[in-house]
Design an enzyme around this catalytic site. Structure first.
Site, short mmCIF file in Angstrom:
data_model
loop_
_atom_site.label_atom_id
_atom_site.label_comp_id
_atom_site.label_asym_id
_atom_site.label_seq_id
_atom_site.Cartn_x
_atom_site.Cartn_y
_atom_site.Cartn_z
N SER A 63 19.39 -58.08 4.47
CA SER A 63 18.17 -58.68 5.03
C SER A 63 16.97 -58.59 4.09
CB SER A 63 17.84 -58.11 6.40
OG SER A 63 17.22 -56.85 6.30
N LYS A 167 10.16 -50.49 10.85
CA LYS A 167 11.08 -49.53 10.24
C LYS A 167 10.25 -48.39 9.67
CE LYS A 167 15.10 -48.94 7.30
NZ LYS A 167 16.06 -49.53 6.36
N GLU A 284 -12.43 -52.96 16.40
CA GLU A 284 -13.66 -53.67 16.03
C GLU A 284 -14.85 -52.98 16.69
OE1 GLU A 284 -13.53 -56.17 13.91
OE2 GLU A 284 -11.36 -56.51 13.93
#
Ligand code: SIN
Length: 327
Positions: A63, A167, A284
């Site tokens: 992948s 991951k 924010e």
């Protein structure tokens, strides 16, 4: 867990289909070698326990090498299957290295009302204690669970959502984390313990028709100590239409890099901001002087990159390539 409706297992490669020379070798193997019928055959009784399974080999890759063409074919196929009444859910076997990007991509495009469960392994299929068979069995259990829905990632007994999953470890079997949010559920002895609501989203199925065209070029640049500006004009000259800046701390960017990005933004480059920290959401505050580059709260740089690819694809689809290419 069986039902009359079928689960379709789509294989794309990865360590779950990997082969090493020795059963004790966990690292020197080739990913994407065994086809899906081998993987299913390694799980005693799966077909009896799981009800009707349909197996499809869509790709056979590591992948790390995931590409637009494969993602496009995967999204098209999953969309077709979701529309079939006879399909209860879809399971995708995938490498761990870019699993979170594929999960986010499918979520952003399809926001499915049925389960689409992406699973993987950290050890090759030839390992003494390979984790792939249990992960695949768990993924089918999740896909069969009444009411489960959305794009889900299953690894080491945990079920993660597409926005949070990443991951977190290069070697451990329990390699994935959902950070602060935590997993959505656990699979325990073949049963699901659900902790949080299944993912919701707004499908962008109109983009499916555009996936076969060349994808907009979007790069990630990282803000770091001693960051400089040179890569921004270099990437723009190479055709970048969008850029994600992996920002420090709570979304700050090195002054030199920020200047270059602002200049490029004024010329039409689409710039988005993501946090470099592995966990948490950019907060924010009223004191933020510069809402300089729009942020996707809580998404990692690689997912913001995918989001911007889809955003640009949508604008290109409706405006025509030239208008987006340089503003
Ligand atoms: C891959 O991502 O295809 C290889 C690594 C893995 O699956 O763990």
């Amino acid at each position: 867990m069986s039902s009359n409706r079928k689960i379709v297992v789509i294989a794309t490669g990865g360590t779950i289909a990997g082969v090493a020379d020795s059963p004790t070798d966990h690292t020197g193997y080739l990913a994407g070698q065994l086809d899906i019928s081998h993987l299913v055959a390694a799980i005693p009784g799966l077909t009896q326990a799981a009800g009707a399974l349909q197996l499809e080999q869509l790709a056979q890759l590591d992948s790390k090498d995931m590409d637009a063409a494969t993602l496009a074919r995967l999204a098209q196929r999953v969309a077709e299957l979701l529309d079939e009444e006879a399909v209860q859910g879809v399971v995708i076997t995938h490498g761990t290295d870019t699993l979170e990007e594929t999960a986010y991509f499918l979520h952003a495009l399809l926001a499915p009302a049925k389960p689409v469960v992406v699973t993987c392994a950290m050890r090759p299929a030839t390992a003494l204690s390979a984790d792939g068979p249990q992960n695949l069995l768990d993924a089918v259990t999740v896909a069969r669970h009444p009411g489960s829905k959305g794009v889900l990632a299953v690894c080491a007994g945990a079920v993660h959502g597409p926005l949070d999953v990443y991951k977190a470890h290069p070697y451990r079997l329990d390699a994935f984390s959902s950070g602060d949010a935590g997993p959505l559920a656990f699979v325990e002895a073949g049963r699901l313990r659900v902790l949080r609501a299944w993912p919701e989203g707004h499908a962008q199925r109109q983009l499916l028709a555009l996936l076969a065209r060349p994808w907009p070029k979007v790069a990630i640049v990282t803000s770091h100590a001693e960051a400089t500006a040179w890569m921004v004009p270099a990437l723009v000259a190479a055709g970048a239409q969008g850029m994600v800046v992996a920002a420090t701390g709570n979304g700050t960017v090195h002054a030199a890099l920020e200047k270059a990005l602002l200049e490029a933004q004024q010329q039409g480059l689409q710039v988005r901001r993501a946090g470099r920290c592995a966990q948490g959401v950019l907060v924010e505050g009223a004191s933020d002087a510069v809402p300089f580059f729009a942020a996707y709260p809580g998404l990692s740089p690689v997912k913001v990159r995918m989001a911007l690819v889809l955003e640009l694809m949508g604008s290109i689809g409706s405006l025509g390539q030239a208008s987006v290419a340089r503003g």
